[in-house]
Design a protein around this motif. Sequence first.
Motif, PDB file in Angstrom:
ATOM      1  N   GLU A  97       0.828  -1.211   0.000  1.00  0.00           N
ATOM      2  CA  GLU A  97       0.000   0.000   0.000  1.00  0.00           C
ATOM      3  C   GLU A  97       0.863   1.262   0.000  1.00  0.00           C
ATOM      4  OE1 GLU A  97      -2.826   2.255   3.241  1.00  0.00           O
ATOM      5  OE2 GLU A  97      -2.947   0.072   3.152  1.00  0.00           O
ATOM      6  N   TYR A  98       1.937   1.235   0.796  1.00  0.00           N
ATOM      7  CA  TYR A  98       2.809   2.405   0.880  1.00  0.00           C
ATOM      8  C   TYR A  98       3.782   2.492  -0.297  1.00  0.00           C
ATOM      9  CZ  TYR A  98       1.177   3.863   5.453  1.00  0.00           C
ATOM     10  OH  TYR A  98       0.402   4.330   6.485  1.00  0.00           O
ATOM     11  N   GLY A  99       3.974   1.382  -0.990  1.00  0.00           N
ATOM     12  CA  GLY A  99       4.840   1.393  -2.158  1.00  0.00           C
ATOM     13  C   GLY A  99       6.287   1.709  -1.836  1.00  0.00           C
ATOM     14  N   SER A 100       6.709   1.402  -0.608  1.00  0.00           N
ATOM     15  CA  SER A 100       8.086   1.685  -0.211  1.00  0.00           C
ATOM     16  C   SER A 100       9.029   0.643  -0.806  1.00  0.00           C
ATOM     17  CB  SER A 100       8.190   1.664   1.317  1.00  0.00           C
ATOM     18  OG  SER A 100       9.500   1.935   1.738  1.00  0.00           O
ATOM     19  N   ASP A 101      10.133   1.120  -1.362  1.00  0.00           N
ATOM     20  CA  ASP A 101      11.107   0.204  -1.954  1.00  0.00           C
ATOM     21  C   ASP A 101      11.942  -0.450  -0.863  1.00  0.00           C
ATOM     22  OD1 ASP A 101      10.265   0.796  -4.505  1.00  0.00           O
ATOM     23  OD2 ASP A 101      11.647   2.490  -4.706  1.00  0.00           O
ATOM     24  N   PHE A 102      11.752  -1.726  -0.686  1.00  0.00           N
ATOM     25  CA  PHE A 102      12.549  -2.530   0.236  1.00  0.00           C
ATOM     26  C   PHE A 102      12.560  -1.969   1.657  1.00  0.00           C
ATOM     27  CE2 PHE A 102      14.181  -3.537  -3.977  1.00  0.00           C
ATOM     28  CZ  PHE A 102      13.988  -4.905  -3.968  1.00  0.00           C
ATOM     29  N   SER A 103      11.449  -2.146   2.347  1.00  0.00           N
ATOM     30  CA  SER A 103      11.316  -1.741   3.748  1.00  0.00           C
ATOM     31  C   SER A 103      12.176  -2.633   4.639  1.00  0.00           C
ATOM     32  CB  SER A 103       9.854  -1.869   4.193  1.00  0.00           C
ATOM     33  OG  SER A 103       9.018  -1.070   3.411  1.00  0.00           O
ATOM     34  N   VAL A 104      12.448  -2.133   5.831  1.00  0.00           N
ATOM     35  CA  VAL A 104      13.084  -2.943   6.868  1.00  0.00           C
ATOM     36  C   VAL A 104      11.981  -3.352   7.846  1.00  0.00           C
ATOM     37  CG1 VAL A 104      14.710  -2.954   8.795  1.00  0.00           C
ATOM     38  CG2 VAL A 104      15.330  -1.813   6.652  1.00  0.00           C
ATOM     39  N   LEU A 105      11.888  -4.639   8.108  1.00  0.00           N
ATOM     40  CA  LEU A 105      10.860  -5.174   9.009  1.00  0.00           C
ATOM     41  C   LEU A 105      11.509  -5.579  10.322  1.00  0.00           C
ATOM     42  CD1 LEU A 105       7.984  -6.254   9.601  1.00  0.00           C
ATOM     43  CD2 LEU A 105       8.667  -8.394   8.474  1.00  0.00           C
ATOM     44  N   VAL A 106      10.966  -5.086  11.439  1.00  0.00           N
ATOM     45  CA  VAL A 106      11.501  -5.400  12.768  1.00  0.00           C
ATOM     46  C   VAL A 106      10.425  -6.120  13.581  1.00  0.00           C
ATOM     47  CG1 VAL A 106      12.480  -4.490  14.902  1.00  0.00           C
ATOM     48  CG2 VAL A 106      13.019  -3.390  12.719  1.00  0.00           C
ATOM     49  N   LEU A 107      10.767  -7.300  14.094  1.00  0.00           N
ATOM     50  CA  LEU A 107       9.857  -8.116  14.900  1.00  0.00           C
ATOM     51  C   LEU A 107      10.550  -8.519  16.200  1.00  0.00           C
ATOM     52  CD1 LEU A 107       8.868 -10.548  12.001  1.00  0.00           C
ATOM     53  CD2 LEU A 107       7.457  -8.656  12.814  1.00  0.00           C
ATOM     54  N   LYS A 108       9.764  -8.844  17.214  1.00  0.00           N
ATOM     55  CA  LYS A 108      10.335  -9.418  18.433  1.00  0.00           C
ATOM     56  C   LYS A 108      10.469 -10.919  18.245  1.00  0.00           C
ATOM     57  CE  LYS A 108       9.033  -8.452  22.585  1.00  0.00           C
ATOM     58  NZ  LYS A 108       8.130  -8.239  23.739  1.00  0.00           N
ATOM     59  N   ASP A 109      11.564 -11.458  18.722  1.00  0.00           N
ATOM     60  CA  ASP A 109      11.813 -12.887  18.551  1.00  0.00           C
ATOM     61  C   ASP A 109      10.739 -13.724  19.246  1.00  0.00           C
ATOM     62  OD1 ASP A 109      13.712 -14.821  17.407  1.00  0.00           O
ATOM     63  OD2 ASP A 109      13.968 -15.457  19.489  1.00  0.00           O
ATOM     64  N   ASP A 110      10.239 -13.218  20.381  1.00  0.00           N
ATOM     65  CA  ASP A 110       9.229 -14.004  21.101  1.00  0.00           C
ATOM     66  C   ASP A 110       7.810 -13.752  20.570  1.00  0.00           C
ATOM     67  OD1 ASP A 110       8.785 -11.479  22.062  1.00  0.00           O
ATOM     68  OD2 ASP A 110       9.112 -11.956  24.178  1.00  0.00           O
ATOM     69  N   SER A 111       7.716 -13.041  19.437  1.00  0.00           N
ATOM     70  CA  SER A 111       6.408 -12.870  18.796  1.00  0.00           C
ATOM     71  C   SER A 111       5.951 -14.164  18.124  1.00  0.00           C
ATOM     72  CB  SER A 111       6.471 -11.757  17.743  1.00  0.00           C
ATOM     73  OG  SER A 111       6.686 -10.510  18.349  1.00  0.00           O
ATOM     74  N   PHE A 112       6.902 -15.031  17.819  1.00  0.00           N
ATOM     75  CA  PHE A 112       6.584 -16.290  17.149  1.00  0.00           C
ATOM     76  C   PHE A 112       6.191 -17.342  18.181  1.00  0.00           C
ATOM     77  CE2 PHE A 112       9.730 -14.002  14.636  1.00  0.00           C
ATOM     78  CZ  PHE A 112       9.114 -13.945  13.395  1.00  0.00           C
ATOM     79  N   VAL A 113       5.139 -18.049  17.888  1.00  0.00           N
ATOM     80  CA  VAL A 113       4.644 -19.068  18.823  1.00  0.00           C
ATOM     81  C   VAL A 113       5.657 -20.195  18.982  1.00  0.00           C
ATOM     82  CG1 VAL A 113       2.830 -20.783  19.221  1.00  0.00           C
ATOM     83  CG2 VAL A 113       2.240 -18.526  18.302  1.00  0.00           C
ATOM     84  N   SER A 114       6.340 -20.542  17.897  1.00  0.00           N
ATOM     85  CA  SER A 114       7.322 -21.629  17.937  1.00  0.00           C
ATOM     86  C   SER A 114       8.429 -21.350  16.925  1.00  0.00           C
ATOM     87  CB  SER A 114       6.656 -22.969  17.597  1.00  0.00           C
ATOM     88  OG  SER A 114       6.205 -22.955  16.236  1.00  0.00           O
ATOM     89  N   SER A 115       9.514 -22.121  17.025  1.00  0.00           N
ATOM     90  CA  SER A 115      10.619 -21.982  16.076  1.00  0.00           C
ATOM     91  C   SER A 115      10.162 -22.317  14.661  1.00  0.00           C
ATOM     92  CB  SER A 115      11.777 -22.909  16.473  1.00  0.00           C
ATOM     93  OG  SER A 115      12.278 -22.560  17.734  1.00  0.00           O
ATOM     94  N   ARG A 116       9.264 -23.284  14.558  1.00  0.00           N
ATOM     95  CA  ARG A 116       8.750 -23.677  13.251  1.00  0.00           C
ATOM     96  C   ARG A 116       7.973 -22.532  12.615  1.00  0.00           C
ATOM     97  NH1 ARG A 116       4.768 -28.865  12.057  1.00  0.00           N
ATOM     98  NH2 ARG A 116       4.567 -28.535   9.799  1.00  0.00           N
ATOM     99  N   ASP A 117       7.124 -21.870  13.420  1.00  0.00           N
ATOM    100  CA  ASP A 117       6.375 -20.725  12.913  1.00  0.00           C
ATOM    101  C   ASP A 117       7.318 -19.620  12.453  1.00  0.00           C
ATOM    102  OD1 ASP A 117       3.966 -21.907  13.295  1.00  0.00           O
ATOM    103  OD2 ASP A 117       3.358 -20.691  15.017  1.00  0.00           O
TER     104      ASP A 117
END
Length: 267
Positions: free
Chosen positions: A227-247
């Motif tokens: 939607e924003y049409g940004s060229d190559f954004s940087v995505l930042v997530l918390k490691d514990d946001s994932f339920v499991s390593s597989r996810d």
Amino acid sequence: QSLLDNASSTSNGTKEIKNLFDLKIFDRPKPTKLINILLKIANTSTSDLILDFFSGSATTAHAVMELNAEDGGERQFILVQLPEPTDEKSEAYKAGYKNICEIGKERIRRAGEKIKEDYKDKELIDNLDIGFKVFKLDSTNFKEWDASPDNLEKSLLDYEEFIKEDRSEEDLLYEVLLKYGIDLTAPIEEKEVNGKKIYIVGFGKLIIYFDEIDTQIAKEIVNLVKEYGSDFSVLVLKDDSFVSSRDKVNIVEFFKQMNLFEKIITL
């Protein structure tokens, strides 16, 4: 006789701030007229950044906003002030202002509204930016690793949640901006998806998400970047946001396949 003689009297500054607060809240503040004249002598452009390391009652902010109202400028300001306590017997303290910084913040709010009212008949005055952000120096929001050789198991468990307990999501957001060299004045938008916040910084330059993530949220993040049409954004997530390593593996791989992100960073 100096051009500044009439403008530099602190009694003028005292009257000025007393009119804003309806009480004598600060002793001997600089008058805005003095700062206004100095800004003109310095030949500041309409887009300059004004820095004041000794903010006091925030006269500089007041003067900058007023000058912008006069000439349609978009000057910005950075003010620095130690949180010097107010005297417990002072009118400021009794009114609830426990340190000088609190006086400065409230002055900027009141001065901004007053300037808009004083210049209400001026063309494009509604576009005058009187907003500001407040930052305080503090230690990092992340816990430092301090393994105890006598109780390594406890150290590992304590570090499982590595964000300090008394820190807010906003605290973490601004530290991420600092760490990745993003201007603290960059526009930040919040999008809510299923009750969870996604932060879009700099029109999509940086996408930050701290909550639990699943495939639905991942798709929403991708849609936002498109939607924003940004060229190559940087995505930042918390490691514990994932339920499991597989996810984590599956979702990160999904993001990579979209070919939209310059980097995917997990904290």
